[in-house]
Scaffold this motif. Structure first.
Motif, PDB file in Angstrom:
ATOM      1  N   CYS A  16     -19.828 -10.222  24.278  1.00 51.77           N
ATOM      2  CA  CYS A  16     -18.493  -9.186  24.339  1.00 51.77           C
ATOM      3  C   CYS A  16     -18.960  -7.865  23.938  1.00 51.77           C
ATOM      4  O   CYS A  16     -19.562  -7.784  22.709  1.00 51.77           O
ATOM      5  N   HIS A  54     -11.817 -10.058  32.319  1.00 56.15           N
ATOM      6  CA  HIS A  54     -11.365  -9.276  31.210  1.00 56.15           C
ATOM      7  C   HIS A  54     -12.623  -8.213  30.607  1.00 56.15           C
ATOM      8  O   HIS A  54     -12.297  -7.383  30.058  1.00 56.15           O
ATOM      9  N   CYS A  98     -14.258 -11.108  25.290  1.00 58.70           N
ATOM     10  CA  CYS A  98     -13.923 -12.054  24.915  1.00 58.70           C
ATOM     11  C   CYS A  98     -12.395 -12.262  24.768  1.00 58.70           C
ATOM     12  O   CYS A  98     -11.723 -11.346  24.675  1.00 58.70           O
ATOM     13  N   MET A  99     -11.894 -13.576  24.658  1.00 59.01           N
ATOM     14  CA  MET A  99     -10.448 -13.539  24.588  1.00 59.01           C
ATOM     15  C   MET A  99      -9.893 -13.181  23.374  1.00 59.01           C
ATOM     16  O   MET A  99      -8.659 -12.557  23.392  1.00 59.01           O
ATOM     17  N   ASP A 100     -10.598 -13.490  22.092  1.00 54.55           N
ATOM     18  CA  ASP A 100     -10.208 -12.834  21.019  1.00 54.55           C
ATOM     19  C   ASP A 100      -9.776 -11.252  21.095  1.00 54.55           C
ATOM     20  O   ASP A 100      -8.914 -10.745  20.754  1.00 54.55           O
ATOM     21  N   CYS A 101     -10.734 -10.419  21.816  1.00 53.49           N
ATOM     22  CA  CYS A 101     -10.815  -9.187  21.760  1.00 53.49           C
ATOM     23  C   CYS A 101      -9.551  -8.438  22.692  1.00 53.49           C
ATOM     24  O   CYS A 101      -9.081  -7.696  22.435  1.00 53.49           O
ATOM     25  N   TYR A 102      -9.778  -9.703  23.862  1.00 52.40           N
ATOM     26  CA  TYR A 102      -8.407  -9.407  24.961  1.00 52.40           C
ATOM     27  C   TYR A 102      -7.383  -9.384  24.366  1.00 52.40           C
ATOM     28  O   TYR A 102      -6.455  -8.495  24.454  1.00 52.40           O
ATOM     29  N   GLU A 103      -6.998 -10.245  23.442  1.00 54.66           N
ATOM     30  CA  GLU A 103      -5.625 -10.515  22.790  1.00 54.66           C
ATOM     31  C   GLU A 103      -5.531  -9.004  21.779  1.00 54.66           C
ATOM     32  O   GLU A 103      -4.326  -8.612  21.621  1.00 54.66           O
ATOM     33  N   LYS A 104      -6.537  -8.619  21.072  1.00 48.26           N
ATOM     34  CA  LYS A 104      -6.504  -7.659  20.201  1.00 48.26           C
ATOM     35  C   LYS A 104      -6.187  -6.410  21.264  1.00 48.26           C
ATOM     36  O   LYS A 104      -5.451  -5.408  20.683  1.00 48.26           O
ATOM     37  N   LEU A 139      -4.608  -6.334  23.866  1.00 45.95           N
ATOM     38  CA  LEU A 139      -2.947  -6.359  24.212  1.00 45.95           C
ATOM     39  C   LEU A 139      -2.271  -6.210  23.161  1.00 45.95           C
ATOM     40  O   LEU A 139      -1.110  -5.234  23.177  1.00 45.95           O
ATOM     41  N   GLU A 140      -2.602  -6.514  21.859  1.00 40.39           N
ATOM     42  CA  GLU A 140      -1.628  -6.235  20.728  1.00 40.39           C
ATOM     43  C   GLU A 140      -1.828  -4.743  20.568  1.00 40.39           C
ATOM     44  O   GLU A 140      -0.780  -3.997  20.450  1.00 40.39           O
ATOM     45  N   LYS A 141      -2.894  -3.842  20.693  1.00 37.11           N
ATOM     46  CA  LYS A 141      -3.060  -2.503  20.524  1.00 37.11           C
ATOM     47  C   LYS A 141      -2.180  -1.774  21.573  1.00 37.11           C
ATOM     48  O   LYS A 141      -1.508  -0.785  21.151  1.00 37.11           O
TER      49      LYS A 141
END
Ligand SMILES: [Zn+2]
Ligand SMILES: [Zn+2]
Length: 137
Positions: free
Chosen positions: A8, A20, A23-29, A31-33
């Motif tokens: 990642c 994406h 990684c999924m964790d960062c992708y979620e971050k 999206l949150e950002k």
């Protein structure tokens, strides 16, 4: 179909890339950002990019990408960022329309200069060439 396993670029963790690029964790971050940026812009419609960067901690590139994607128009806010050449507000690309045209003209000038130089080299190689050729542009 499994994605490619790679590191990642945000956290360095190994992950299966599903398109994406992070990684999924960062992708979620991300999206949150992005949601945070949208909320901030909705509350502060006149905010400039540096203010948004400072307030949300989102990278400038992310905000520009969101402008290009029309994410702020969706919430009724017209966002722009400065042209890299003249500073005029733009909503797409790196430079404004008129700078793009200037750049295009410059490139065309360069291209025709190169063509002319090539033709001159060719005709001078054949001794007495025709100099009355006038087919530029
Ligand atoms: Zn990550
Ligand atoms: Zn410009």
């Amino acid at each position: 179909m499994a994605g490619k396993i790679k590191n990642c670029p945000m956290c360095g963790k190994l992950f299966a890339d599903t398109g994406h690029r992070v990684c999924m964790d960062c992708y979620e971050k991300i999206l949150e950002k992005e949601a945070e940026v949208v909320n901030y812009v909705r509350d502060n419609p006149g905010a400039k990019i540096p203010e948004i960067v400072e307030a949300t901690g989102a990278p400038e590139g992310m905000i520009k990408k969101m402008i290009r994607e029309g994410r702020f128009e969706q919430i009724g806010v017209k966002m722009s960022y400065p042209c890299e050449k003249c500073g005029k507000p733009i909503i797409t690309g790196k430079i404004c329309q008129s700078c793009q045209e200037d750049l295009h003209k410059e490139l065309q000038k360069k291209a025709s200069a190169i063509t002319a130089a090539k033709q001159a080299a060719k005709s001078s190689g054949q001794g007495h060439g025709m100099y009355s050729k006038n087919n530029l542009g």
